[in-house]
Design a protein around this motif. Structure first.
Motif, PDB file in Angstrom:
ATOM      1  N   TYR A   1      19.445 -17.383  20.074  1.00 56.51           N
ATOM      2  CA  TYR A   1      20.481 -17.939  20.934  1.00 56.51           C
ATOM      3  C   TYR A   1      19.850 -18.971  21.848  1.00 56.51           C
ATOM      4  O   TYR A   1      18.877 -18.687  22.553  1.00 56.51           O
TER       5      TYR A   1
ATOM      6  N   GLN B   1      24.494 -20.492  24.606  1.00 57.62           N
ATOM      7  CA  GLN B   1      25.529 -19.828  23.823  1.00 57.62           C
ATOM      8  C   GLN B   1      25.705 -20.457  22.445  1.00 57.62           C
ATOM      9  O   GLN B   1      26.755 -20.371  21.820  1.00 57.62           O
TER      10      GLN B   1
ATOM     11  N   LYS C   1      24.252 -20.328  18.600  1.00 61.85           N
ATOM     12  CA  LYS C   1      23.651 -19.287  17.767  1.00 61.85           C
ATOM     13  C   LYS C   1      23.186 -19.850  16.434  1.00 61.85           C
ATOM     14  O   LYS C   1      23.866 -20.677  15.819  1.00 61.85           O
TER      15      LYS C   1
END
Length: 448
Positions: free
Chosen positions: A68, A71, A73
């Motif tokens: 991560y 935010q 991924k």
């Protein structure tokens, strides 16, 4: 046989590799990281008509890395847990994360939810079985079935045995490991009469090989199941009570769990959206998850995010008491995880149980379904339509086998129309249930 499996050594190696991946992710700028690694080894043999057909020695391993960046991924995986492969996977995951959009719900499960109790749940029972011994057991199983009068051919018998280790770690400092084993034996046979050929099978499965049924018992049961299907007819078209065999009733529970899975709920792709607290089953029906049950097929002290597992009551007195949530789906729904990343573990009913004879008596005239075909289940609408085979029941007594028909309804109606559950509980899988008697379904068979 494959090289001896040293579970302790493999666990230590995977834990070391997971720690290495976490460290490397931090060095390369990841804000958080999680790693899943596993290795499995086993042997499978199959025999047919008294001859060995296949011998398969398997060894599978893999490592998956998720990073991560804020935010954003990124995930990557490899089937090789070597140092170079781990570095490549981490680098690729970070590169992917740079290109993904921000997701405000993305991230690890909360640190305070990480499992602290990691007991030995007695799910690792290695079987010191040579290839020759495995073949001998499979042959014994098939021979027991082939020698039952009326059996004309065999589709074979198969035995598989395996064990493995899985590790999950994340940058909260959590690392969890579990060793496990699974063993099974099955047999499929064919019988023939003037109306044609029929086939059926039987199997046994357990984590502990000492709990498997004896090979000759599996073979004989396969033969009995096959022979009882001879002389099958098409049933009349109409609306009748339906009795689902235990192996099929577990599938109905599976459809329920798919419909209450967090992913289906937040996507508004389930007939049970916005139904928390509503009556879904009769009041006497309760369904719960027991992930810490020793020796069970799906036991684990932590889920796929490292969250401590716990007993969950999904249906209470017939009402939908809880969805099945991971951390991500819980955030999307403004709720809390139920420690179900990776699914439910060991589903158990708390209901009054009745004998098969009692269920047939309550049924009166209808169909006892022992086989389903096709995939006609829509979890968005609840529509249910499957090809089926089984036995016609008249005045509470099994009369003759039936085939080439469909049964149809909706899951909503089937759940609400559940009349009773049998005490013939099938314990071979992670869902334990007996037969389900449904009050009425549409049967499309022959002439009215």
């Amino acid at each position: 046989m494959t090289q001896a499996f040293d579970a302790q050594a493999q666990q230590e190696l995977l834990e070391s590799r997971a720690a290495q991946a976490l460290s490397l992710a931090r060095q390369l700028g990841a804000d958080a990281c999680e790693v899943g690694a596993s290795v499995d080894q086993g042997v499978g043999v199959s025999v047919r008509q008294g001859e060995v057909e296949t011998v398969e020695l398997s060894r599978d391993q893999g490592i998956a890395v998720t990073v991560y960046l804020g935010q954003r991924k990124g995930s990557a995986s490899s089937t090789d847990a070597g140092e170079d492969s781990i570095r490549a996977a981490v680098e690729k995951a970070i590169a992917i994360a740079h290109y993904t959009g921000e997701d405000p719900m993305a991230g690890l499960a909360d640190a305070h939810l990480m499992a602290r109790e990691l007991p030995d749940l007695k799910v690792h029972h290695p079987w010191a079985l040579t290839t020759d011994e495995a073949i001998e057991l499979a042959l014994a199983c098939e021979n027991a079935g082939r020698h039952v009068e009326g059996i004309t051919q065999s589709e074979g018998a198969s035995l598989s045995t395996g064990e493995g280790v899985r590790v999950y770690a994340n940058s909260h400092g959590f690392i969890g490991s579990q060793r496990g084993s699974r063993h099974s034996l099955s047999c499929m046979l064919i019988a023939e009469d003037g109306a044609g050929m029929q086939r059926d099978y039987e199997y046994t499965s357990a984590r502990d090989p000492s709990l498997l049924q004896k090979p000759d018992a599996v073979g004989r049961q396969a033969a009995q199941r096959t022979l009882r299907r001879l002389g099958a007819r098409r049933p009349a078209t109409g609306r009748f009570p339906i009795l689902f065999d235990p192996s099929l009733a577990s599938g109905l529970i599976g459809h329920l769990m798919g419909a209450i899975a967090g992913g289906a709920i937040y996507r508004q792709a389930s007939f049970l959206c916005d139904r928390l607290g509503d009556s879904v089953f009769p009041q006497w029906f309760n369904l719960e998850e027991r992930p810490m049950e020793p020796g069970a097929m799906a036991s684990s002290p932590f889920d796929n995010e490292g969250v401590q597992t716990r007993n969950n009551r999904f249906i209470e007195q017939g009402r939908l008491a809880s969805y099945m949530l991971s951390s991500y789906s819980a955030r999307r729904l403004g709720m809390e995880t139920t420690a179900n990343a990776g699914g439910a573990r060991n589903l158990r009913l708390q209901v009054p149980l009745e004998s098969r004879a009692s269920l047939l008596k309550q049924m009166g005239s209808g169909i006892w379904v022992t086989e389903l075909m096709g995939q006609g289940v829509n979890s968005v609408t609840g529509d249910y339509s499957r090809g089926a085979a089984g036995f016609w029941v008249e005045n509470g007594e099994v009369q003759y086998p039936v085939e080439e028909f469909t049964i149809a309804s909706t899951l909503q109606s089937m759940f609400k129309g559940l009349v009773a559950i049998g005490d013939d509980t099938d314990t071979r899988g992670s869902i334990h249930t007996g037969s389900w008697l449904i009050d009425e379904m549409t049967v499309a068979g022959g002439e009215d």
